[in-house]
Motif scaffolding. Structure first.
Motif, PDB file in Angstrom:
ATOM      1  N   GLU A 129       7.669 -32.154 -34.833  1.00 37.48           N
ATOM      2  CA  GLU A 129       6.489 -31.303 -34.608  1.00 37.48           C
ATOM      3  C   GLU A 129       6.801 -29.812 -34.733  1.00 37.48           C
ATOM      4  OE1 GLU A 129       4.551 -32.192 -30.974  1.00 37.48           O
ATOM      5  OE2 GLU A 129       4.393 -34.317 -31.472  1.00 37.48           O
ATOM      6  N   GLY A 131       8.122 -28.381 -37.308  1.00 35.09           N
ATOM      7  CA  GLY A 131       7.865 -27.950 -38.686  1.00 35.09           C
ATOM      8  C   GLY A 131       6.451 -28.367 -39.048  1.00 35.09           C
ATOM      9  N   ARG A 132       5.514 -27.453 -38.916  1.00 36.35           N
ATOM     10  CA  ARG A 132       4.097 -27.827 -38.990  1.00 36.35           C
ATOM     11  C   ARG A 132       3.399 -27.272 -40.219  1.00 36.35           C
ATOM     12  NH1 ARG A 132       2.580 -25.764 -32.999  1.00 36.35           N
ATOM     13  NH2 ARG A 132       4.269 -26.887 -31.960  1.00 36.35           N
ATOM     14  N   LEU A 133       2.485 -28.077 -40.744  1.00 40.42           N
ATOM     15  CA  LEU A 133       1.523 -27.552 -41.706  1.00 40.42           C
ATOM     16  C   LEU A 133       0.390 -26.964 -40.872  1.00 40.42           C
ATOM     17  CD1 LEU A 133       0.441 -27.423 -44.693  1.00 40.42           C
ATOM     18  CD2 LEU A 133      -0.755 -29.520 -44.178  1.00 40.42           C
ATOM     19  N   ALA A 134       0.211 -25.644 -40.943  1.00 38.04           N
ATOM     20  CA  ALA A 134      -0.819 -25.005 -40.108  1.00 38.04           C
ATOM     21  C   ALA A 134      -2.191 -25.144 -40.743  1.00 38.04           C
ATOM     22  CB  ALA A 134      -0.476 -23.537 -39.890  1.00 38.04           C
ATOM     23  N   PRO A 147      -2.934 -19.882 -33.049  1.00 33.94           N
ATOM     24  CA  PRO A 147      -2.680 -20.476 -31.724  1.00 33.94           C
ATOM     25  C   PRO A 147      -1.181 -20.611 -31.391  1.00 33.94           C
ATOM     26  CG  PRO A 147      -4.279 -21.781 -32.933  1.00 33.94           C
ATOM     27  CD  PRO A 147      -3.733 -20.786 -33.887  1.00 33.94           C
ATOM     28  N   ASP A 151      -0.230 -19.195 -27.915  1.00 34.99           N
ATOM     29  CA  ASP A 151      -0.101 -20.151 -26.803  1.00 34.99           C
ATOM     30  C   ASP A 151       1.311 -20.650 -26.534  1.00 34.99           C
ATOM     31  OD1 ASP A 151      -2.829 -19.980 -26.625  1.00 34.99           O
ATOM     32  OD2 ASP A 151      -3.190 -21.773 -27.852  1.00 34.99           O
ATOM     33  N   GLU A 152       2.274 -20.367 -27.417  1.00 37.92           N
ATOM     34  CA  GLU A 152       3.558 -21.062 -27.274  1.00 37.92           C
ATOM     35  C   GLU A 152       4.688 -20.155 -26.784  1.00 37.92           C
ATOM     36  OE1 GLU A 152       4.610 -24.025 -30.012  1.00 37.92           O
ATOM     37  OE2 GLU A 152       2.548 -24.587 -30.435  1.00 37.92           O
ATOM     38  N   LEU A 169      -3.785 -10.590 -39.795  1.00 43.19           N
ATOM     39  CA  LEU A 169      -4.260 -11.253 -38.578  1.00 43.19           C
ATOM     40  C   LEU A 169      -3.083 -11.792 -37.757  1.00 43.19           C
ATOM     41  CD1 LEU A 169      -7.385 -13.179 -39.942  1.00 43.19           C
ATOM     42  CD2 LEU A 169      -7.372 -11.117 -38.553  1.00 43.19           C
ATOM     43  N   GLU A 172      -1.296  -8.780 -36.148  1.00 43.07           N
ATOM     44  CA  GLU A 172      -2.107  -8.243 -35.057  1.00 43.07           C
ATOM     45  C   GLU A 172      -2.015  -9.154 -33.816  1.00 43.07           C
ATOM     46  OE1 GLU A 172      -3.590  -5.445 -34.711  1.00 43.07           O
ATOM     47  OE2 GLU A 172      -4.648  -5.910 -32.839  1.00 43.07           O
ATOM     48  N   ASP A 175       1.208  -8.625 -32.173  1.00 47.61           N
ATOM     49  CA  ASP A 175       1.188  -7.341 -31.463  1.00 47.61           C
ATOM     50  C   ASP A 175       0.483  -7.467 -30.117  1.00 47.61           C
ATOM     51  OD1 ASP A 175       2.098  -4.710 -31.817  1.00 47.61           O
ATOM     52  OD2 ASP A 175       0.031  -4.015 -32.025  1.00 47.61           O
TER      53      ASP A 175
END
Lengths: 251, 206
Positions: A129, A131-134, A147, A151-152, A169, A172, A175
């Motif tokens: 998990e 190595g993810r395809l976002a 996310p 969140d991580e 994006l 930002e 940041d």
């Protein structure tokens, strides 16, 4: 393509391959070489160390280039960087996570992390998990990566690969989480956007020096030297062509 | 050496594809290499399609797991999983070429992506304004001034100045700069590809 341009192209490739092989030999590595000072690289190494110390996560975003597309070289650099980062952070409580915008790249990122942990004698750290395809399209990739940054508990974001202007994006979002961001892309638009929006940016061919600065191996350092020599050769050829043009000689 | 068979296959196939680039299309004696190269590229396209499917299912399972996690479950993951299942089943049922199916998908995708592009525009404006705070260097100043100057020139507002030769020269500057950066990137791409052919980089061996 005619035979003349084919032969010139082949000679350039053979010269580059010969230089990489030659500079990788132990004889050529005896002389101690120092890298040019790039502040972004120093800050990245520091951020990696801090992330391992405080148990926060490292996030490597590999971009949206398919491994079969002409922009795949940046993806290969991203994978080499990911391997080195995974090895360097193998003692961390939170292993790094890699996101990508292409199916093949996500599978290769899983393979790369599996290999890195095996080399670091910690194969149990590998988790498919990480190595993810976002997202399979440029904007869904960005939407799927946001996310992860938010969140991580990510403290360092390394954005290395092929991006569009929408990478702003990600910078930002990073940041807003007070995380360190290093941006490196082969796209001119993304480089300009990252220069304005991320903490540190690698411009032009500095992207390809990233694994060498993370001490990924002698071949990476050798290819950096080959790249430098080829660059000076091209500069010389351009100057020669300008001089000949001034003298009225058209090749 | 890790995974010697995979490495040998990658190097040999990579060399065939590379050599194919240097053979002119009208060369009759070496046509077989071009044929082999096109077969290999065809296989790669099929593999890429399968990898895309595997990647999408991986994304689905990661989101399902996050959605049902005991600590901080991601409730928005439900939207992604539901949207995926509806789109996937409808795509299988009607076929991806069905015009009504395409219209329905695009009716959702285009407004969402348009909204994201709007966010990008706002983010870039804010980033431009914050550049002076973030980077207090000469290069940042040059970058900001160049961005404003070239935006003005490209907007056509200064069209009456286009007769001055110096304006034409200034307009060509970004092209020259861009070419310089692209030359460096081309060299970097060459060495990155050669590292894979020389088996120094092996992202495929697991």
């Amino acid at each position: 393509m005619n035979w003349l341009s084919s032969i010139i192209g082949l000679l350039i490739v053979l010269a580059a391959a010969g230089m990489i092989l030659g500079f990788s030999l132990p004889v050529a590595r005896r002389t101690k070489r120092t890298f040019r000072y790039i502040p972004a690289m120093q800050r990245l190494r520091r951020a990696l160390g801090l992330a391992v110390e405080d148990g926060s996560r490292l996030h490597v975003s590999l971009g949206k280039a398919s491994i079969f597309s002409p922009t795949n070289a940046s993806a290969l650099v991203g994978l080499a960087t990911l391997e080195r980062i995974a090895q360097m952070s193998s003692v961390s409580d939170r292993p790094p996570v890699a996101t990508s915008g292409d199916g093949t790249l996500s599978i290769l990122s899983q393979d790369t992390m599996r290999a890195a942990y095996r080399i670091a004698n910690a194969p149990e750290l590998f988790d498919v998990e990480r190595g993810r395809l976002a997202g399979p399209t440029p904007l869904s990739y960005i939407a799927g990566t946001l996310p992860v940054i938010r969140d991580e508990r990510v403290s360092t974001n390394v954005l290395v690969g092929n991006f569009g202007p929408e990478v702003a994006l990600l910078a930002e979002a990073s940041d807003q989480q007070d995380a360190f961001t290093l941006g490196a892309s082969d796209s001119l638009a993304a480089q300009a956007v990252l220069y304005a929006s991320s903490e540190e940016t690698l411009i032009g061919e500095e992207l390809f020096a990233l694994p060498a600065y993370l001490q990924a191996g002698p071949t990476h350092q050798a290819s950096l030297r080959a790249q430098d020599i080829l660059r000076w050769a091209i500069v010389g050829l351009i100057v020669l062509a300008v001089l000949l043009s001034f003298l009225g000689i058209v090749l | 050496m890790r995974s010697p068979v995979a490495t040998a296959i990658a190097i040999s196939f990579g060399l065939i594809v590379l050599i194919g680039y240097f053979i002119p299309a009208d060369s009759a004696n070496l046509q077989f290499i071009l044929t082999i190269r096109s077969i290999l590229i065809g296989w790669a396209v099929v593999l890429a399609a399968v990898a895309a499917l595997v990647g999408v299912f991986n994304m689905l399972f990661v989101n399902m797991k996050r959605m049902t996690a005991k600590r901080n479950p991601d409730r928005f993951g439900f939207v992604l999983v539901l949207a995926f299942l509806v789109t996937f089943v409808a795509g299988l049922w009607f076929g991806p070429g069905n015009s009504d199916y395409q219209k329905a998908v695009l009716a959702v995708q285009i407004p969402v992506e348009g909204a994201l592009m709007g966010l990008v525009a706002i983010t870039l404006t804010v980033a431009g304004l914050r550049l002076a705070q973030r980077r207090k260097t000469l290069m940042a100043g040059v970058f900001a001034v160049s961005a404003v100057v070239f935006l003005l020139l490209a907007s056509g507002l200064l069209g009456m100045l286009s007769d001055f030769p110096v304006i034409g020269f200034i307009q060509r500057l970004p092209i020259a700069g861009g070419r310089g950066i692209l030359l460096g990137i081309a060299l970097g791409s060459l060495t990155a590809g050669l590292r894979v052919l020389l088996a120094a980089d092996r992202p495929y061996t697991g």
